[in-house]
Design a protein around this motif. Structure first.
Motif, PDB file in Angstrom:
ATOM      1  N   ALA A  71       0.848  -1.188   0.000  1.00  0.00           N
ATOM      2  CA  ALA A  71       0.000   0.000   0.000  1.00  0.00           C
ATOM      3  C   ALA A  71       0.886   1.241   0.000  1.00  0.00           C
ATOM      4  CB  ALA A  71      -0.903   0.003   1.223  1.00  0.00           C
ATOM      5  N   THR A  72       0.440   2.294  -0.672  1.00  0.00           N
ATOM      6  CA  THR A  72       1.197   3.544  -0.745  1.00  0.00           C
ATOM      7  C   THR A  72       0.286   4.704  -0.387  1.00  0.00           C
ATOM      8  OG1 THR A  72       2.623   2.658  -2.485  1.00  0.00           O
ATOM      9  CG2 THR A  72       2.564   5.044  -2.245  1.00  0.00           C
ATOM     10  N   GLU A  73       0.783   5.591   0.452  1.00  0.00           N
ATOM     11  CA  GLU A  73       0.102   6.835   0.789  1.00  0.00           C
ATOM     12  C   GLU A  73       1.070   7.983   0.529  1.00  0.00           C
ATOM     13  OE1 GLU A  73      -3.004   7.418   1.689  1.00  0.00           O
ATOM     14  OE2 GLU A  73      -3.626   5.335   1.870  1.00  0.00           O
ATOM     15  N   TYR A  74       0.527   9.164   0.285  1.00  0.00           N
ATOM     16  CA  TYR A  74       1.340  10.326  -0.042  1.00  0.00           C
ATOM     17  C   TYR A  74       1.172  11.403   1.012  1.00  0.00           C
ATOM     18  CZ  TYR A  74       1.653   7.930  -4.457  1.00  0.00           C
ATOM     19  OH  TYR A  74       1.897   6.979  -5.405  1.00  0.00           O
ATOM     20  N   ILE A  75       2.278  12.086   1.303  1.00  0.00           N
ATOM     21  CA  ILE A  75       2.254  13.201   2.239  1.00  0.00           C
ATOM     22  C   ILE A  75       2.892  14.394   1.545  1.00  0.00           C
ATOM     23  CG2 ILE A  75       2.947  14.072   4.501  1.00  0.00           C
ATOM     24  CD1 ILE A  75       3.336  11.116   5.339  1.00  0.00           C
ATOM     25  N   ARG A  76       2.221  15.519   1.601  1.00  0.00           N
ATOM     26  CA  ARG A  76       2.728  16.769   1.026  1.00  0.00           C
ATOM     27  C   ARG A  76       3.224  17.639   2.185  1.00  0.00           C
ATOM     28  NH1 ARG A  76      -1.011  19.909  -3.110  1.00  0.00           N
ATOM     29  NH2 ARG A  76      -0.224  18.248  -4.437  1.00  0.00           N
ATOM     30  N   PHE A  77       4.535  17.887   2.229  1.00  0.00           N
ATOM     31  CA  PHE A  77       5.130  18.716   3.261  1.00  0.00           C
ATOM     32  C   PHE A  77       5.344  20.122   2.719  1.00  0.00           C
ATOM     33  CE2 PHE A  77       6.478  14.484   4.672  1.00  0.00           C
ATOM     34  CZ  PHE A  77       6.125  14.552   6.001  1.00  0.00           C
ATOM     35  N   THR A  78       4.766  21.119   3.400  1.00  0.00           N
ATOM     36  CA  THR A  78       4.957  22.514   3.036  1.00  0.00           C
ATOM     37  C   THR A  78       6.020  23.112   3.934  1.00  0.00           C
ATOM     38  OG1 THR A  78       2.646  22.696   2.349  1.00  0.00           O
ATOM     39  CG2 THR A  78       3.811  24.754   2.799  1.00  0.00           C
ATOM     40  N   ASN A  79       6.952  23.844   3.331  1.00  0.00           N
ATOM     41  CA  ASN A  79       8.039  24.483   4.064  1.00  0.00           C
ATOM     42  C   ASN A  79       7.585  25.848   4.551  1.00  0.00           C
ATOM     43  OD1 ASN A  79      10.346  25.693   5.010  1.00  0.00           O
ATOM     44  ND2 ASN A  79      11.553  25.373   3.157  1.00  0.00           N
ATOM     45  N   ASP A  80       7.439  25.986   5.871  1.00  0.00           N
ATOM     46  CA  ASP A  80       6.995  27.244   6.487  1.00  0.00           C
ATOM     47  C   ASP A  80       8.170  28.026   7.089  1.00  0.00           C
ATOM     48  OD1 ASP A  80       5.008  29.081   7.210  1.00  0.00           O
ATOM     49  OD2 ASP A  80       4.824  28.208   9.215  1.00  0.00           O
ATOM     50  N   THR A  81       9.402  27.679   6.678  1.00  0.00           N
ATOM     51  CA  THR A  81      10.578  28.392   7.184  1.00  0.00           C
ATOM     52  C   THR A  81      11.031  29.414   6.141  1.00  0.00           C
ATOM     53  OG1 THR A  81      12.265  26.931   6.236  1.00  0.00           O
ATOM     54  CG2 THR A  81      11.277  26.238   8.319  1.00  0.00           C
ATOM     55  N   LEU A  82      12.092  30.128   6.466  1.00  0.00           N
ATOM     56  CA  LEU A  82      12.630  31.129   5.540  1.00  0.00           C
ATOM     57  C   LEU A  82      13.786  30.589   4.704  1.00  0.00           C
ATOM     58  CD1 LEU A  82      12.556  34.217   7.930  1.00  0.00           C
ATOM     59  CD2 LEU A  82      10.890  33.559   6.183  1.00  0.00           C
ATOM     60  N   GLU A  83      14.165  29.329   4.915  1.00  0.00           N
ATOM     61  CA  GLU A  83      15.269  28.688   4.198  1.00  0.00           C
ATOM     62  C   GLU A  83      14.773  27.414   3.507  1.00  0.00           C
ATOM     63  OE1 GLU A  83      18.404  29.888   4.092  1.00  0.00           O
ATOM     64  OE2 GLU A  83      17.795  31.593   5.310  1.00  0.00           O
ATOM     65  N   PRO A  84      15.430  27.007   2.426  1.00  0.00           N
ATOM     66  CA  PRO A  84      15.084  25.713   1.815  1.00  0.00           C
ATOM     67  C   PRO A  84      15.333  24.581   2.818  1.00  0.00           C
ATOM     68  CG  PRO A  84      16.498  27.001   0.361  1.00  0.00           C
ATOM     69  CD  PRO A  84      16.465  27.712   1.675  1.00  0.00           C
ATOM     70  N   ILE A  85      14.450  23.604   2.828  1.00  0.00           N
ATOM     71  CA  ILE A  85      14.583  22.434   3.699  1.00  0.00           C
ATOM     72  C   ILE A  85      14.675  21.195   2.817  1.00  0.00           C
ATOM     73  CG2 ILE A  85      13.448  20.976   5.433  1.00  0.00           C
ATOM     74  CD1 ILE A  85      14.316  23.560   6.655  1.00  0.00           C
ATOM     75  N   TYR A 111       6.068  23.177  -1.506  1.00  0.00           N
ATOM     76  CA  TYR A 111       5.856  21.865  -0.911  1.00  0.00           C
ATOM     77  C   TYR A 111       6.642  20.799  -1.660  1.00  0.00           C
ATOM     78  CZ  TYR A 111       2.584  21.018  -4.731  1.00  0.00           C
ATOM     79  OH  TYR A 111       2.026  20.861  -5.963  1.00  0.00           O
ATOM     80  N   GLY A 112       6.864  19.706  -0.964  1.00  0.00           N
ATOM     81  CA  GLY A 112       7.469  18.512  -1.546  1.00  0.00           C
ATOM     82  C   GLY A 112       6.639  17.318  -1.125  1.00  0.00           C
ATOM     83  N   GLU A 113       6.516  16.350  -2.000  1.00  0.00           N
ATOM     84  CA  GLU A 113       5.698  15.172  -1.687  1.00  0.00           C
ATOM     85  C   GLU A 113       6.579  13.957  -1.448  1.00  0.00           C
ATOM     86  OE1 GLU A 113       1.834  16.537  -4.306  1.00  0.00           O
ATOM     87  OE2 GLU A 113       2.784  14.639  -4.758  1.00  0.00           O
ATOM     88  N   VAL A 114       6.160  13.157  -0.494  1.00  0.00           N
ATOM     89  CA  VAL A 114       6.821  11.883  -0.232  1.00  0.00           C
ATOM     90  C   VAL A 114       5.794  10.775  -0.398  1.00  0.00           C
ATOM     91  CG1 VAL A 114       8.492  12.902   1.369  1.00  0.00           C
ATOM     92  CG2 VAL A 114       6.429  11.868   2.260  1.00  0.00           C
ATOM     93  N   ALA A 115       6.273   9.636  -0.842  1.00  0.00           N
ATOM     94  CA  ALA A 115       5.428   8.444  -0.931  1.00  0.00           C
ATOM     95  C   ALA A 115       5.883   7.504   0.177  1.00  0.00           C
ATOM     96  CB  ALA A 115       5.579   7.779  -2.295  1.00  0.00           C
ATOM     97  N   VAL A 116       4.940   7.050   0.999  1.00  0.00           N
ATOM     98  CA  VAL A 116       5.242   6.127   2.084  1.00  0.00           C
ATOM     99  C   VAL A 116       4.629   4.780   1.702  1.00  0.00           C
ATOM    100  CG1 VAL A 116       5.074   5.683   4.553  1.00  0.00           C
ATOM    101  CG2 VAL A 116       5.118   8.049   3.720  1.00  0.00           C
ATOM    102  N   HIS A 117       5.483   3.772   1.570  1.00  0.00           N
ATOM    103  CA  HIS A 117       5.066   2.449   1.118  1.00  0.00           C
ATOM    104  C   HIS A 117       5.054   1.471   2.295  1.00  0.00           C
ATOM    105  CE1 HIS A 117       5.840   3.940  -2.948  1.00  0.00           C
ATOM    106  NE2 HIS A 117       7.013   4.363  -2.490  1.00  0.00           N
ATOM    107  N   PHE A 118       4.056   0.592   2.300  1.00  0.00           N
ATOM    108  CA  PHE A 118       3.947  -0.446   3.319  1.00  0.00           C
ATOM    109  C   PHE A 118       3.751  -1.781   2.624  1.00  0.00           C
ATOM    110  CE2 PHE A 118       0.811  -2.968   5.860  1.00  0.00           C
ATOM    111  CZ  PHE A 118       1.729  -3.468   6.779  1.00  0.00           C
TER     112      PHE A 118
END
Length: 152
Positions: A71-85, A111-118
């Motif tokens: 199974a795969t789920e996706y998470i979108r992480f938004t950067n709320d800092t002042l520098e690239p993460i 934002y950047g997206e990650v795929a989390v696989h199980f």
């Protein structure tokens, strides 16, 4: 079935609290303040915000997964800092879970997206695992608690 769901939710809640406490114990900066974020987004996955000097924790529930399925789920992480993460590396409590990290840093406000696989092979019943993601900023902590119910 309803009682079983309540037990699963109770165990998951206790496990999340224990994991948060564990992560907080290993945070090198005493000024880091945790914030637990769980938000459903319109892109079909979860959304979370990475902030300066905070813990971004995501609760990811795969629900029912057939034995032997991945199974795969996706998470979108938004950067709320002042520098690239950059999301550099991850550790997981089980080899049955792995993450595809973005290949480049997340710019401020983007934002950047990650795929989390199980992979459910070798797993039975209620499954819970904890993942941490190392970032390019030691003050920004990212953690994922995943759970699934393997059927079959």
């Amino acid at each position: 079935m309803r009682t079983r769901l309540k037990v699963i939710l109770l165990v998951a809640t206790i496990a999340v609290m224990a994991c948060v406490a564990l992560v907080l114990c290993y945070m090198p900066n005493d000024d880091v303040k945790p914030s637990i974020i769980k938000t459903t987004s319109t892109f079909g996955g979860l959304s979370a915000t990475i902030s300066k000097d905070s813990l971004c924790e995501v609760i990811l529930d795969y629900g029912d997964v057939a034995y032997g399925a991945t199974a795969t789920e996706y998470i979108r992480f938004t950067n709320d800092t002042l520098e690239p993460i950059a999301l550099l590396n991850y550790t997981a409590t089980c080899r049955c879970v792995w993450i595809d990290l973005p290949s480049k840093a997340i710019a401020p406000g983007e934002y950047g997206e990650v795929a989390v696989h199980f992979d459910s092979r070798g797993e039975f019943g209620s499954v819970g695992n904890y993942l941490t993601i190392e970032t390019s900023d030691s003050g920004c902590k990212v953690a994922i608690w995943m759970s699934a119910e393997v059927e079959g």
